[in-house]
Design an enzyme around this catalytic site. Sequence first.
Site, mmCIF file in Angstrom:
data_model
loop_
_atom_site.group_PDB
_atom_site.id
_atom_site.type_symbol
_atom_site.label_atom_id
_atom_site.label_comp_id
_atom_site.label_asym_id
_atom_site.label_seq_id
_atom_site.Cartn_x
_atom_site.Cartn_y
_atom_site.Cartn_z
ATOM 1 N N HIS A 265 50.119 17.437 5.809
ATOM 2 C CA HIS A 265 48.749 17.598 6.232
ATOM 3 C C HIS A 265 47.973 18.883 7.103
ATOM 4 O O HIS A 265 46.732 18.988 6.834
ATOM 5 C CB HIS A 265 48.234 16.510 7.172
ATOM 6 C CG HIS A 265 46.616 16.204 7.052
ATOM 7 N ND1 HIS A 265 46.414 15.098 6.137
ATOM 8 C CD2 HIS A 265 46.393 16.281 8.165
ATOM 9 C CE1 HIS A 265 44.689 14.851 6.308
ATOM 10 N NE2 HIS A 265 45.327 15.380 7.704
ATOM 11 N N GLU A 266 48.537 19.330 8.103
ATOM 12 C CA GLU A 266 47.909 19.669 9.075
ATOM 13 C C GLU A 266 47.962 21.153 8.668
ATOM 14 O O GLU A 266 47.294 21.866 8.980
ATOM 15 C CB GLU A 266 48.743 19.753 10.211
ATOM 16 C CG GLU A 266 48.591 18.937 11.374
ATOM 17 C CD GLU A 266 47.082 18.011 11.502
ATOM 18 O OE1 GLU A 266 46.077 18.576 11.267
ATOM 19 O OE2 GLU A 266 46.845 16.831 11.632
ATOM 20 N N HIS A 269 44.663 21.740 6.907
ATOM 21 C CA HIS A 269 43.772 22.540 7.593
ATOM 22 C C HIS A 269 43.701 23.688 8.133
ATOM 23 O O HIS A 269 43.172 24.636 7.897
ATOM 24 C CB HIS A 269 44.034 21.535 8.952
ATOM 25 C CG HIS A 269 43.246 20.343 8.250
ATOM 26 N ND1 HIS A 269 42.342 20.126 8.293
ATOM 27 C CD2 HIS A 269 43.684 19.047 9.246
ATOM 28 C CE1 HIS A 269 42.007 18.410 8.529
ATOM 29 N NE2 HIS A 269 42.851 17.785 8.358
ATOM 30 N N GLU A 295 39.104 17.950 5.467
ATOM 31 C CA GLU A 295 40.296 16.956 4.982
ATOM 32 C C GLU A 295 40.298 16.973 3.875
ATOM 33 O O GLU A 295 41.167 16.671 3.757
ATOM 34 C CB GLU A 295 38.724 15.008 6.031
ATOM 35 C CG GLU A 295 39.114 14.874 7.218
ATOM 36 C CD GLU A 295 40.807 15.450 8.088
ATOM 37 O OE1 GLU A 295 41.863 14.962 7.480
ATOM 38 O OE2 GLU A 295 40.497 15.306 9.614
HETATM 39 ZN ZN LIG Z 1 43.589 16.319 8.620
#
Ligand SMILES: [Zn+2]
Length: 501
Positions: A265-266, A269, A295
């Site tokens: 997830h990170e 980003h 997101e």
């Molecule tokens: Zn996030």
Amino acid sequence: MNVKEALNGLKKFEEQSFALGHAMGLLSYDSSTVAPKQSVKALTVTQGELSRMSYELTTAPETAEMIETLHANAKELDFVTARKAEELYRDLDRIRRIPKDLYVEYQKLCVESDAVWHDAKVNNDYPSFKPLLQRIFDMTKQIALCIEPGKDPYDTQLDNFERGLTAATCEKFFDTLKKGIVPLLGKVTSSPEQVREPLLEGVFPVAVQRDFSAYVMNVMGLDPERSVIGETEHPFTTDFSKYDVRITTHYHEDDLLSSMYSVIHEGGHALYELNIGDELTMSCLGGGVSMGIHESQSRFYENIIGRSREFCGLILPWLREHFPDRLSALTQERLYRAVNASAPSLIRTEADELTYCLHIMVRFELERMMFAGNITAEDLPAEWNRLYKEYLGIDVPDDRRGVLQDSHWSFGGIGYFPSYAIGSAYGAQYLDEMNKSFNVADAVSAGNFSLIADWFRERIWKFGRLYDPTELFNRVCGQFRPEVYIKYLENKFNVIYGLTT
Ligand SMILES: [Zn+2]
């Protein structure tokens, strides 16, 4: 001031503004990762002074004149500079409406409250956080009303994280999601199909999990010269420029998947920030355009890629090799089913794809009730628990796994949560579009992540803040259609759970 002078002023302003943001960001990252606990006492002073400098720089008469000159002469400017003028004018207009003392006091409150929240969560001690949380909500609302006095302050907050988003749009969107997700979840939870994976239960040494994080970052194509991973209670990404992006994760010895999905997830980003256009990085248009778009990248990598059958096949050899005693019998299909096990749960960040947006709806309702003055911080834990029962059908055993679980409110991130749901839904439309360019499943199977990165870079990442988020999304995918996301979820979970449609 003429345009030439204003352009020189812009260059200087961007450098100073970047430097201040860089310093504040580094202090904040240091405080979340390695700084000793009591450092917060000095940090509050330093962050307060830096935010005062930032406020003064942004609202100084010469800055205002420079921005106003450029804004008034936008037709003479190139496309990028005209956009800078437009964005800076908007920011200036908003910040000037906030009294300086209020602005600085709020920044200090956020630093203090973030530190108190950390301890409160560890100690399951909501009462210690409660007064600060109430102040955060009160001051956030007060500031929103300064910025846009005639508007619902919650809409102003939503707009801070996703420009143009309103509570009414969220309600309609959540309604569509509910109609699709709730019946599907009902079928999934009553299905006899077993997806619990005993091989993934037990101890996975943190040292090996750290190696696994490095492997996953490498697979995703994160440049090790420009990105690094740290460890924090709550995983996050912070970026200073495309040359320095930092992600964090949290290791649980008894949960291999938790950290893996935080890293993916990170990492999503981070990829966005690492691929901002060279000419935009370190400028006022450097950085991702909104939290919804941000997101949409992280959730795409986490779920649509990271929870795909092909990704499970790709990482399986590494897992078998490094956990030979535990995982030698694991197969691609078993791993795929395990990472998509769906059941109502307590923790948002660890929720499966199907139940995730229900966690967001709970927070959306609570934020609206707080802003409307229908409840106070005193009522929040009980209201949280009531809504978890209503939306997810589960009892919340303590505040640590309830109202204290997320960091967002502690730093003033009220109105942020809907971005996660919007971003999740955007992902299904990206997938459809991407499949028109190349077969995404084949690329993941082959570990060819540069195809995916190239696609996003050319359509989203390189543009930074050059376009509004809705325009950016529409350019790539056309109109936003939440039903595409519902269809994606139905197709995936009907197969995994052997449901007939
Ligand atoms: Zn996030």
